[in-house]
Each structure stands twice: as C-alpha cells, then as structure tokens.
Design a protein around this motif. Structure first.
Motif, short mmCIF file in Angstrom:
data_model
loop_
_atom_site.label_atom_id
_atom_site.label_comp_id
_atom_site.label_asym_id
_atom_site.label_seq_id
_atom_site.Cartn_x
_atom_site.Cartn_y
_atom_site.Cartn_z
N PRO A 21 7.39 4.04 -4.45
CA PRO A 21 8.43 4.11 -3.61
C PRO A 21 8.60 2.69 -2.72
CG PRO A 21 6.92 5.97 -3.19
CD PRO A 21 6.36 5.10 -4.21
N GLY A 22 9.91 2.40 -2.98
CA GLY A 22 10.27 1.22 -2.39
C GLY A 22 10.06 -0.26 -3.29
N ARG A 23 9.58 -0.03 -4.36
CA ARG A 23 9.09 -0.82 -5.27
C ARG A 23 9.70 -0.85 -6.67
NH1 ARG A 23 3.00 -2.85 -6.42
NH2 ARG A 23 3.41 -4.13 -8.09
N GLY A 24 9.64 0.26 -6.93
CA GLY A 24 10.13 0.61 -8.54
C GLY A 24 8.89 0.99 -9.23
N VAL A 25 9.49 0.72 -10.57
CA VAL A 25 8.29 1.04 -11.71
C VAL A 25 7.64 0.03 -11.86
CG1 VAL A 25 8.19 1.66 -14.13
CG2 VAL A 25 9.90 2.54 -12.80
N VAL A 26 6.03 -0.01 -12.13
CA VAL A 26 5.32 -0.86 -12.52
C VAL A 26 4.17 -0.28 -13.72
CG1 VAL A 26 4.87 -1.81 -10.12
CG2 VAL A 26 3.47 -0.13 -10.82
N SER A 27 3.68 -1.28 -14.43
CA SER A 27 3.06 -0.90 -15.55
C SER A 27 1.46 -0.29 -15.20
CB SER A 27 2.81 -1.98 -16.56
OG SER A 27 1.77 -2.91 -15.97
N ARG A 28 1.10 0.44 -16.18
CA ARG A 28 -0.27 0.95 -15.79
C ARG A 28 -1.18 0.03 -15.66
NH1 ARG A 28 -4.02 0.63 -18.93
NH2 ARG A 28 -2.72 0.43 -20.77
N ARG A 29 -1.27 -1.11 -16.34
CA ARG A 29 -2.21 -2.13 -16.22
C ARG A 29 -1.91 -2.69 -14.81
NH1 ARG A 29 -2.80 -6.26 -20.91
NH2 ARG A 29 -4.13 -4.42 -21.55
N GLU A 30 -0.74 -2.97 -14.34
CA GLU A 30 -0.75 -3.91 -12.87
C GLU A 30 -1.16 -2.95 -11.83
OE1 GLU A 30 3.06 -5.64 -10.41
OE2 GLU A 30 3.41 -4.79 -12.53
N LEU A 31 -0.89 -1.70 -11.96
CA LEU A 31 -1.30 -0.84 -10.78
C LEU A 31 -2.72 -0.50 -10.81
CD1 LEU A 31 -0.66 1.18 -8.84
CD2 LEU A 31 -0.55 3.06 -10.12
N THR A 32 -3.49 -0.61 -12.06
CA THR A 32 -4.91 -0.46 -11.94
C THR A 32 -5.26 -1.60 -11.62
OG1 THR A 32 -4.90 -0.73 -14.30
CG2 THR A 32 -4.89 1.64 -13.81
N ARG A 33 -4.79 -2.74 -11.81
CA ARG A 33 -5.51 -4.09 -11.25
C ARG A 33 -5.36 -4.09 -9.83
NH1 ARG A 33 -3.83 -8.27 -15.00
NH2 ARG A 33 -1.93 -6.84 -14.89
N GLU A 34 -4.30 -3.64 -9.28
CA GLU A 34 -4.02 -3.66 -7.77
C GLU A 34 -5.07 -2.64 -7.09
OE1 GLU A 34 0.11 -2.62 -6.97
OE2 GLU A 34 0.78 -4.59 -7.81
N ILE A 35 -5.24 -1.68 -7.89
CA ILE A 35 -6.27 -0.49 -7.13
C ILE A 35 -7.55 -1.37 -7.25
CG2 ILE A 35 -7.53 1.58 -7.42
CD1 ILE A 35 -4.67 2.88 -8.66
N GLU A 36 -7.75 -1.74 -8.15
CA GLU A 36 -9.25 -2.67 -8.33
C GLU A 36 -9.34 -3.71 -7.31
OE1 GLU A 36 -9.80 -4.54 -12.29
OE2 GLU A 36 -10.16 -2.49 -13.03
N GLN A 37 -8.15 -4.37 -6.65
CA GLN A 37 -7.95 -5.33 -5.72
C GLN A 37 -7.99 -4.56 -4.45
OE1 GLN A 37 -4.71 -7.64 -6.94
NE2 GLN A 37 -5.61 -8.58 -8.51
N GLY A 38 -8.18 -3.34 -4.07
CA GLY A 38 -7.98 -2.64 -2.93
C GLY A 38 -6.88 -2.47 -2.25
N LYS A 39 -5.56 -2.90 -3.10
CA LYS A 39 -4.28 -2.92 -2.33
C LYS A 39 -3.65 -1.52 -2.43
CE LYS A 39 -2.88 -7.28 -4.18
NZ LYS A 39 -2.03 -8.01 -4.85
N HIS A 40 -4.41 -0.37 -2.72
CA HIS A 40 -4.10 1.04 -2.46
C HIS A 40 -5.22 1.81 -2.51
CE1 HIS A 40 -0.16 -0.10 -4.37
NE2 HIS A 40 -0.72 -0.92 -5.12
N PRO A 41 -5.66 2.16 -1.20
CA PRO A 41 -7.04 2.41 -0.93
C PRO A 41 -6.98 4.10 -1.05
CG PRO A 41 -5.69 1.51 1.16
CD PRO A 41 -5.19 1.28 0.02
N MET A 73 0.85 -1.26 -0.11
CA MET A 73 -0.02 0.18 0.04
C MET A 73 0.79 1.20 -0.08
SD MET A 73 -2.77 1.21 2.90
CE MET A 73 -2.24 -0.21 3.84
N ALA A 74 0.92 1.86 -1.22
CA ALA A 74 1.68 3.01 -1.18
C ALA A 74 1.01 4.53 -0.98
CB ALA A 74 2.50 3.24 -2.63
N LYS A 75 1.71 5.46 -0.36
CA LYS A 75 0.95 6.66 -0.59
C LYS A 75 1.41 7.81 -1.46
CE LYS A 75 -1.02 6.52 3.75
NZ LYS A 75 -2.26 6.84 4.16
N ASN A 76 2.53 7.72 -2.09
CA ASN A 76 3.21 8.50 -2.87
C ASN A 76 3.74 7.87 -4.38
OD1 ASN A 76 3.17 10.80 -1.26
ND2 ASN A 76 4.63 9.85 -0.36
N ILE A 77 2.55 7.35 -4.98
CA ILE A 77 2.67 6.84 -6.36
C ILE A 77 3.12 7.97 -7.34
CG2 ILE A 77 1.58 5.39 -8.30
CD1 ILE A 77 0.10 3.72 -5.98
#
Length: 70
Positions: free
Chosen positions: A22-42, A1-5
């Motif tokens: 931060p702390g994880r590096g670069v992720v694709s748009r598709r990966e991030l939006t999927r994680e948001i849908e899963q509730g990983k970044h509230p 769960m990141a605060k400063n994407i």
C-alpha cells in the motif's frame, strides 16, 4: 515499513512473483524478500520453498493482515 502487503498470485500455480505494498505499488518477490532480510518490514519473514524465498506475515492470530488474504 508496510503492514498490509498482499501477494498477487501471479506465478505458475498461483505463487506470488510480485506483491502489492500500500502506498508504494507492486514490487517483485526478490525485492521484497531482500527488504525483509534488511529488517525493513518487521511484521514479515521469509519462507524458503524449493530454494526460493517467499514473504510471509508473522503469525499474530489476525487474518486481516495475511499476505494471501482474499
């Protein structure tokens, strides 16, 4: 769960095709939006434009945590 994407502005016309977490590096748009849908970044939600989902910070009045902060 990141605060400063941060959006990297690396797509045509400056849209975000990748994001830096931060702390994880670069992720694709598709990966991030999927994680948001899963509730990983509230603190974020997805915004659809022309059938494509993009990540957005939830509004809270603070500019310091906006995705496209310069």
């Amino acid at each position: 769960m990141a605060k400063n994407i941060r959006g990297n502005g690396d797509g045509p016309n400056g849209e975000n095709q990748t994001y830096t977490i931060p702390g994880r590096g670069v992720v694709s748009r598709r990966e991030l939006t999927r994680e948001i849908e899963q509730g990983k970044h509230p603190d974020f939600h997805n915004y659809e434009r022309d059938g494509i989902d993009y990540a957005r910070a939830n509004p809270d009045g603070a500019k310091s945590n906006n995705i496209d902060k310069k």
